[in-house]
Design a protein around this motif. Structure first.
Motif, PDB file in Angstrom:
ATOM      1  N   ARG A   3       0.818  -1.220   0.000  1.00 15.56           N
ATOM      2  CA  ARG A   3       0.000   0.000   0.000  1.00 15.56           C
ATOM      3  C   ARG A   3       0.852   1.270   0.000  1.00 15.56           C
ATOM      4  O   ARG A   3       0.611   2.183  -0.795  1.00 15.56           O
ATOM      5  CB  ARG A   3      -0.929  -0.017   1.216  1.00 15.56           C
ATOM      6  N   LEU A  22      -8.064   3.667  -0.995  1.00 18.34           N
ATOM      7  CA  LEU A  22      -7.600   2.325  -0.664  1.00 18.34           C
ATOM      8  C   LEU A  22      -8.282   1.868   0.625  1.00 18.34           C
ATOM      9  O   LEU A  22      -8.034   2.411   1.687  1.00 18.34           O
ATOM     10  CB  LEU A  22      -6.075   2.317  -0.495  1.00 18.34           C
ATOM     11  N   GLU A  59      -3.876  -8.700  -2.222  1.00 19.07           N
ATOM     12  CA  GLU A  59      -3.910  -7.238  -2.140  1.00 19.07           C
ATOM     13  C   GLU A  59      -2.840  -6.607  -3.031  1.00 19.07           C
ATOM     14  O   GLU A  59      -3.095  -5.634  -3.741  1.00 19.07           O
ATOM     15  CB  GLU A  59      -3.689  -6.828  -0.683  1.00 19.07           C
ATOM     16  N   TYR A  63      -3.042  -3.702  -6.116  1.00 19.74           N
ATOM     17  CA  TYR A  63      -2.279  -2.457  -6.152  1.00 19.74           C
ATOM     18  C   TYR A  63      -1.426  -2.365  -7.410  1.00 19.74           C
ATOM     19  O   TYR A  63      -1.307  -1.290  -8.002  1.00 19.74           O
ATOM     20  CB  TYR A  63      -1.412  -2.315  -4.906  1.00 19.74           C
TER      21      TYR A  63
END
Length: 79
Positions: A3, A22, A59, A63
């Motif tokens: 992230r 996000l 995840e 991204y």
């Protein structure tokens, strides 16, 4: 990518922070990444209507997709 890597990478290519979210759906013109049903889903929200662009089990893959999508939209080479 993680992230924090995505946030810094998007900033480096000139993406305004209001252009993405996000973790939750934001009801404005933006790309949103949200966990849903064991998947990481990427939505584009336009006129308060989310449209699913992709779904990933990891995840990091979501991204990576978001970064590649912004690079494409902005005409920036994706290393």
């Amino acid at each position: 990518m993680k992230r924090d890597q995505l946030e810094s990478s998007l900033a480096a290519i000139g993406v305004h922070p209001d252009s993405f979210s996000l973790g939750s759906i934001r009801h404005s013109e933006c790309v949103c990444v949200v966990p849903e049903d064991g998947q990481w889903k990427v939505f584009y929200v336009e006129r308060d209507k989310p449209k699913e662009l992709a779904s990933f089990s990891r995840e990091e893959d979501a991204y990576d997709f978001v970064y590649a999508t912004f690079c494409k939209w902005m005409g920036v080479p994706n290393p």
